[in-house]
Design a protein around this motif. Structure first.
Motif, PDB file in Angstrom:
ATOM      1  N   UNK A   1       0.878  -1.209   0.103  1.00  0.00           N
ATOM      2  CA  UNK A   1      -0.008  -0.320   0.005  1.00  0.00           C
ATOM      3  C   UNK A   1       0.788   1.170  -0.085  1.00  0.00           C
ATOM      4  N   UNK A   2       1.976   1.345   1.065  1.00  0.00           N
ATOM      5  CA  UNK A   2       2.982   2.409   0.869  1.00  0.00           C
ATOM      6  C   UNK A   2       3.443   2.611  -0.663  1.00  0.00           C
ATOM      7  N   UNK A   3       3.767   1.548  -1.234  1.00  0.00           N
ATOM      8  CA  UNK A   3       4.425   1.842  -2.488  1.00  0.00           C
ATOM      9  C   UNK A   3       3.415   2.471  -3.610  1.00  0.00           C
ATOM     10  N   UNK A   4       2.448   1.897  -3.378  1.00  0.00           N
ATOM     11  CA  UNK A   4       1.210   2.441  -4.297  1.00  0.00           C
ATOM     12  C   UNK A   4       1.235   4.056  -4.066  1.00  0.00           C
ATOM     13  N   UNK A   5       1.143   4.157  -2.875  1.00  0.00           N
ATOM     14  CA  UNK A   5       1.074   5.644  -2.310  1.00  0.00           C
ATOM     15  C   UNK A   5       2.108   6.451  -2.713  1.00  0.00           C
ATOM     16  N   UNK A   6       3.480   6.029  -2.721  1.00  0.00           N
ATOM     17  CA  UNK A   6       4.732   6.529  -3.285  1.00  0.00           C
ATOM     18  C   UNK A   6       4.574   6.833  -4.634  1.00  0.00           C
ATOM     19  N   UNK A   7       4.212   6.035  -5.339  1.00  0.00           N
ATOM     20  CA  UNK A   7       3.988   6.052  -6.938  1.00  0.00           C
ATOM     21  C   UNK A   7       3.070   7.120  -7.295  1.00  0.00           C
ATOM     22  N   UNK A   8       1.876   7.097  -6.647  1.00  0.00           N
ATOM     23  CA  UNK A   8       0.887   8.273  -6.908  1.00  0.00           C
ATOM     24  C   UNK A   8       1.295   9.558  -6.435  1.00  0.00           C
ATOM     25  N   UNK A   9       2.311   9.721  -5.405  1.00  0.00           N
ATOM     26  CA  UNK A   9       2.807  11.029  -5.173  1.00  0.00           C
ATOM     27  C   UNK A   9       3.639  11.335  -6.138  1.00  0.00           C
ATOM     28  N   UNK A  10       4.547  10.516  -6.607  1.00  0.00           N
ATOM     29  CA  UNK A  10       5.654  10.849  -7.555  1.00  0.00           C
ATOM     30  C   UNK A  10       5.047  11.553  -8.792  1.00  0.00           C
ATOM     31  N   UNK A  11       3.748  10.759  -9.199  1.00  0.00           N
ATOM     32  CA  UNK A  11       3.191  11.104 -10.379  1.00  0.00           C
ATOM     33  C   UNK A  11       2.596  12.413 -10.356  1.00  0.00           C
ATOM     34  N   UNK A  12       2.331  12.990  -9.258  1.00  0.00           N
ATOM     35  CA  UNK A  12       1.581  14.353  -9.129  1.00  0.00           C
ATOM     36  C   UNK A  12       0.249  14.301  -9.508  1.00  0.00           C
ATOM     37  N   UNK A  13      -0.384  13.055  -9.003  1.00  0.00           N
ATOM     38  CA  UNK A  13      -1.632  13.224  -9.268  1.00  0.00           C
ATOM     39  C   UNK A  13      -2.567  13.872  -8.051  1.00  0.00           C
ATOM     40  N   UNK A  14      -3.425  14.778  -8.387  1.00  0.00           N
ATOM     41  CA  UNK A  14      -4.225  15.394  -7.429  1.00  0.00           C
ATOM     42  C   UNK A  14      -5.885  15.311  -7.809  1.00  0.00           C
ATOM     43  N   UNK A  15      -6.813  15.492  -7.055  1.00  0.00           N
ATOM     44  CA  UNK A  15      -8.190  15.032  -7.067  1.00  0.00           C
ATOM     45  C   UNK A  15      -8.573  15.896  -8.448  1.00  0.00           C
ATOM     46  N   UNK A  16      -9.125  15.165  -9.494  1.00  0.00           N
ATOM     47  CA  UNK A  16      -9.423  15.890 -10.930  1.00  0.00           C
ATOM     48  C   UNK A  16     -11.062  16.182 -10.824  1.00  0.00           C
ATOM     49  N   UNK A  17     -11.677  16.267  -9.659  1.00  0.00           N
ATOM     50  CA  UNK A  17     -12.911  16.767  -9.637  1.00  0.00           C
ATOM     51  C   UNK A  17     -12.935  18.329  -9.518  1.00  0.00           C
ATOM     52  N   UNK A  18     -12.080  18.804  -9.077  1.00  0.00           N
ATOM     53  CA  UNK A  18     -12.006  20.464  -9.138  1.00  0.00           C
ATOM     54  C   UNK A  18     -11.232  20.940  -7.813  1.00  0.00           C
ATOM     55  N   UNK A  19     -11.363  19.988  -6.791  1.00  0.00           N
ATOM     56  CA  UNK A  19     -10.722  20.518  -5.521  1.00  0.00           C
ATOM     57  C   UNK A  19      -9.130  20.574  -5.596  1.00  0.00           C
ATOM     58  N   UNK A  20      -8.549  19.523  -6.587  1.00  0.00           N
ATOM     59  CA  UNK A  20      -7.072  19.444  -6.551  1.00  0.00           C
ATOM     60  C   UNK A  20      -6.298  19.099  -5.254  1.00  0.00           C
TER      61      UNK A  20
END
Lengths: 175, 507
Positions: free
Chosen positions: B130-149
């Motif tokens: 789980x931590x590794x998935x979180x790390x990859x998501x953070x490194x990819x700069x993913x933010x909430x795309x619904x609007x609040x980002x």
């Protein structure tokens, strides 16, 4: 020689005793209100209000000789707080007119003399000798003490720039 | 509990409004991919939290997907190059914001090759921790795309720590005019479901509830087909009612639990992510691709060809509109430019603002669409209570606005000013056309300013005290040094048997 030493010692002792007694019997209770106001003041003792430091201003505000809006460093917010504390109405229009200002360094004029940094009450000015100085925007209280010390006029007071973090949605026009 | 649920169903949803949705024909038009523009404008703050810190130099060549600015602080997100090219400036550009103020940004000049940097994907992402998935998501700069980002990784890691039980996936898209989430669900349902399963893995939640408004039957059908055989993910059709896409409302409709006033969804064991975010998480974990483009809706009566367009982050809205087909009559009838949806989006003064990660739509509205909002006169409040009925948070908008109008911002707080989600339902239903939500935005800004001033005053006091201490310490040290010098000289003089001289250097 002995006579001189003895007379001066005696004089000192007597005057000291008089002062001690006077302090005990003629003690002036400093106003509790002034004490509370001092706590609210910025505490940087910049002297822009014309009083000797924040405690002087607080005393003057407490006994009514100065307006709660007299502190430029505290601005509108402090004036409103002080007025609420004292239960008086205060005219904030004089403060809102110009808006808060902070010091900025004109880099082409600064000679790196370090005089401004020595008077800054919050250590907001950075810079070594013969290096261009700079003002930390977040630490500057806008007291302008540095402006008169600058030999080249490199320090100027400018309105605080509006950034996205400070921007406020304007109030809708009333019906 | 069962009874309460039944009761709620019978009662129906009392809150909210139901504006005409204007989603079609844009929602039915196939997605178009926009070619890369000559210059991309990448703000360093496209997310909630601290701005990213640039890690490239002007003149540096970068490849597509390369890191341009790294996350700074606990809540932040990095920015990546949407195409290959040269960094031409790190400067200020106009922000997609009603004030028209600028934001620090990196300007990238595309070289036209559009070549990827080396990507580190993963073929078996469900084997990752789980931590590794979180790390990859953070490194990819993913933010909430619904609007609040809001940075998605912060939410995923926080949810894992809070041991949330359920993941709510927001496919509501309740804002009128917007249809990008609808389009994503129709076109890439299996990939979205894969992303949802990765999010389940990252958070440790047992089940995912996907809420889709019932005005999107194609999306519901596609998603239902994609989850066939996957027990952990459930698709729920929810009533089309604005603001269904607000997380607190969606949670309440799907789970029946209300998020407490000063709490967050994680406090009741739930987190909410958007469907677009699920897709971005999948790309980040499976393919190692950072978030460099997004789907957005171009709509409004002034737009020649409304539709959904895949756009690189940093493209100017002006260019997106030109690609989409331009404006009718060259923008002659244009009454308002909006970024986002018509209810919560922001009105912008010109089109020269970049598309950022949170940009869900670009709307060119004409006078007939704006009329009734801008053109109408404000009348006094008649205390009809329409705003109270419409408020999805159960607040008293009329009481709050009366106080704010008088400048008494703090007095509006007990009526729920801090719980206001700025959805705009109150202003939408007000028969007197009082700009209620604008009053609340103004008051929130003023209160935030007062709080900033208070913190500043405290900091000033602390700095003044520290300076005082420093001045005293320096004086003391000087005096001690002088005493030592004197003692040293006296000792030296004693040894040599010569009389001690007076201080040769006057201080």
């Amino acid at each position: 020689m002995i006579a001189a030493i003895l007379s001066l010692t005696l004089l000192g002792a007597v005057l000291g005793a008089v002062l001690g007694v006077a302090n005990k019997f003629l003690h002036v209770e400093s106003s509790a209100l002034a004490g509370e106001l001092i706590e609210m003041m910025p505490g940087s003792n910049c002297g822009q209000c014309g009083f000797p430091g924040c405690s002087g201003a607080a005393a003057a505000i407490a006994d009514g000789t100065a307006s709660p809006a007299c502190c430029p460093a505290g601005g509108k917010t402090l004036a409103a707080q002080l007025a609420a504390k004292l239960g008086v109405a205060v005219d904030l229009s004089g403060l809102s007119g110009e808006g808060p200002k902070i010091a900025t360094v004109a880099e082409e004029l600064c000679i790196g003399c370090c005089r401004c940094g020595k008077v800054c009450p919050t250590d907001a000015i950075l810079g070594a000798a013969r290096q261009i100085h700079d003002v930390l925007r977040e630490a500057c209280t806008g007291c302008a003490s540095c402006v008169e010390k600058c030999p080249t006029g490199a320090l100027v007071m400018r309105p605080v720039p509006v950034t996205l973090q400070h921007w406020v949605m304007p109030k809708p026009l009333a019906a | 509990m069962k009874f309460m649920k039944l009761f709620r169903r019978l009662k129906g949803i009392g809150w909210g409004v139901h504006p005409a949705d204007h989603k079609r024909p844009a929602a039915d038009a196939p997605v178009r991919a926009m070619p890369v523009s000559a210059r991309l404008y990448l703000p360093l703050q496209q997310h909630l939290g601290g701005p990213a810190r640039p890690v490239v130099l002007v003149g540096q060549k970068v490849r597509k997907g390369e890191l341009l600015a790294e996350a700074q602080g606990a809540v932040s997100a990095p920015v990546h190059a949407p195409t290959s090219g040269v960094v031409v400036a790190v400067t200020e550009v106009a922000a997609p914001h009603p004030s028209g103020l600028t934001l620090p940004a990196i300007i990238l000049e595309a070289d036209g090759l559009d070549e990827w940097t080396e990507l580190r994907g993963c073929d078996a992402p469900f084997a990752l921790s789980a931590a590794e998935i979180g790390r990859r998501v953070a490194a990819a700069g993913v933010v909430g795309l619904g609007g609040a980002a809001f940075p998605s990784a912060v939410k995923l890691v926080g949810a894992a720590r809070a041991r949330v039980a359920a993941l709510v996936i927001n496919g509501g898209e309740c804002e009128p005019y917007l249809s990008c989430d609808d389009r994503l669900m129709r076109d890439s349902a299996p990939a979205i479901v894969d992303g949802i399963r990765l999010m389940l893995r990252a958070t440790g939640a047992g089940r995912a509830l996907v809420g889709i408004e019932d005005n999107k039957p194609e999306a519901i059908a596609a998603m239902r087909a994609a989850v066939a055989g996957i027990g952990a993910v459930r698709i729920h059709a929810v009533p089309a009612r604005y603001p269904m896409g607000s997380e607190k409302q969606l949670i309440q409709v799907l789970t029946g639990i209300e998020v407490p006033a000063d709490g967050r969804p994680a406090d009741i064991g739930v987190i909410v992510h958007n469907v677009g975010t699920a897709l971005a998480v999948r790309a980040a974990v499976r393919e190692g691709k950072p978030l460099i483009s997004r789907l957005l809706t171009v709509n409004g009566r002034c737009a020649n060809r409304p539709g959904n367009i895949e756009v690189r982050i940093g493209t100017l809205a002006e260019e997106v509109i030109a690609f989409a087909g331009g404006l009718k009559g060259d923008g002659l009838g244009l009454a308002r430019r909006v970024i986002g949806g018509p209810m919560m989006g922001v009105q912008i003064p010109h089109w020269r603002v970049p598309v950022v990660k949170g940009t869900s739509g670009i709307l060119a509205l004409d006078a007939t669409e704006v009329d009734g909002i801008a053109g109408r006169e404000t009348a006094p409040c008649i205390r009809c209570g329409s705003c109270v009925k419409a408020c999805p948070m159960g607040l008293l908008p009329l009481e709050m606005s009366a106080r704010i109008r008088n400048g008494a911002f703090a007095e509006a707080i007990p009526f729920g000013l801090k719980d206001c989600i700025a959805c705009g339902c109150c202003a939408y239903v007000c028969p007197s056309h009082i700009p209620l939500v604008q009053y609340f935005a103004h008051a929130k800004g003023e209160l935030a300013g007062q709080e900033r001033d208070r913190l500043r005053a405290e900091a000033t006091k602390k700095m003044a005290r520290q300076r005082q201490e420093r001045v005293e310490r320096e004086a003391r040290e000087k005096a001690e040094a002088a005493a030592r010098r004197k003692a040293g000289r006296a000792a030296a003089a004693g040894k040599q048997g010569e009389p001690a001289c007076f201080n040769p250097r006057p201080d």
